[in-house]
Design an enzyme around this catalytic site. Sequence first.
Site: not given
Ligand code: 3HC
Length: 294
Positions: A119, A138
């Site tokens: 990361s 990444h």
């Molecule tokens: N694993 C697999 N699928 C997942 C999941 C997981 N952990 N979490 C959610 N999903 C899927 C759901 O099944 C759903 O799929 P579908 O539409 O086919 O049913 C889809 O994602 C959307 O999920 P939800 O409807 O439950 O919820 P949201 O629409 O609120 O989306 C989210 C959830 C995608 C996590 C959204 O809230 C989001 O984009 N959040 C921000 C995430 C972000 O910023 N991530 C980056 C973090 S930084 C990083 O990772 C870098 C590292 O180096 C630190």
Amino acid sequence: MKVGVIGAGTMGSGIAQAFAQSAEVETVYLCDIKQEFAEGGKARIAKGLNGRVAKGKMTQEAADEIINKIQAGLNTQCVDADLIVEAALEVMGVKQKTFKELQEEIVKNPNCIYASNTSSLSITEISKPLNTPVIGMHFFNPAPVMKLVEVNAGYTTPQEDVAKVVEIAEKLGKTPVQVKEAPGFVVNRILIPMINEGIFILHEGTSSIEGIDTAMKLGANHPMGPLELGDLVGLDICLYIMETLYDETDDSKYRPCPLLRKMVRANHLGRKTGIGFYRYNEDGTKTPVDELGF
Ligand code: 3HC
């Protein structure tokens, strides 16, 4: 294509699922230092997929096909891998040792590409003791869903590996963005200081946990507020990235919030420990943590 994913934690298992979902990928070796850790990662993937089957979003056959591509085991199973994606501990020595063993003792494919999901660590430094330099690939949490893959070239990364990893990311249905070596690359350089700032706002008593998250969701159209996002990423990872940004730049704007340090020391790391800024309940709901006193 056969892919070895090293580390079966949150990111490793998400990355393994992202690869297994692709028709281009035949086998994913999901590896960890103990068989049970690797099995645990595979079980987490199966649980998530079965949840989607139960909601009618996926057929059981499609879920089984993904799961059956994933072989849980030790790093030694990666003998014929075409690509290794390392998502192990964010510790330089661990990453260097892992790649050295893979390159010198385990992988027999001379064309294998070695990638790290780090990361924020230096790709050039990870590559230093190795015969074959690594590349950064990444992913973002949750890896099966998030569209971006940062393709991070270190100083010694061959340009042809960059082109190959860009092509692989596209085949996974992701959008690759090429990035040169820099602490935090693009996303974490912006996103993690934003989360840290959210924690400072809480620490100073300016607003509540839910107040800060709601403000950023509705005021900036972010899908998650900074504190719930910190819980998703893992507060230990957030602290680690802030420390790397601070150490690499000597710039005080990257100082970690004392509250973040305190929570990491208490092992309140977010979703993965069941408690961070929110307490994660058995029924899938979450409640803000009152003990923080905000
Ligand atoms: N694993 C697999 N699928 C997942 C999941 C997981 N952990 N979490 C959610 N999903 C899927 C759901 O099944 C759903 O799929 P579908 O539409 O086919 O049913 C889809 O994602 C959307 O999920 P939800 O409807 O439950 O919820 P949201 O629409 O609120 O989306 C989210 C959830 C995608 C996590 C959204 O809230 C989001 O984009 N959040 C921000 C995430 C972000 O910023 N991530 C980056 C973090 S930084 C990083 O990772 C870098 C590292 O180096 C630190």
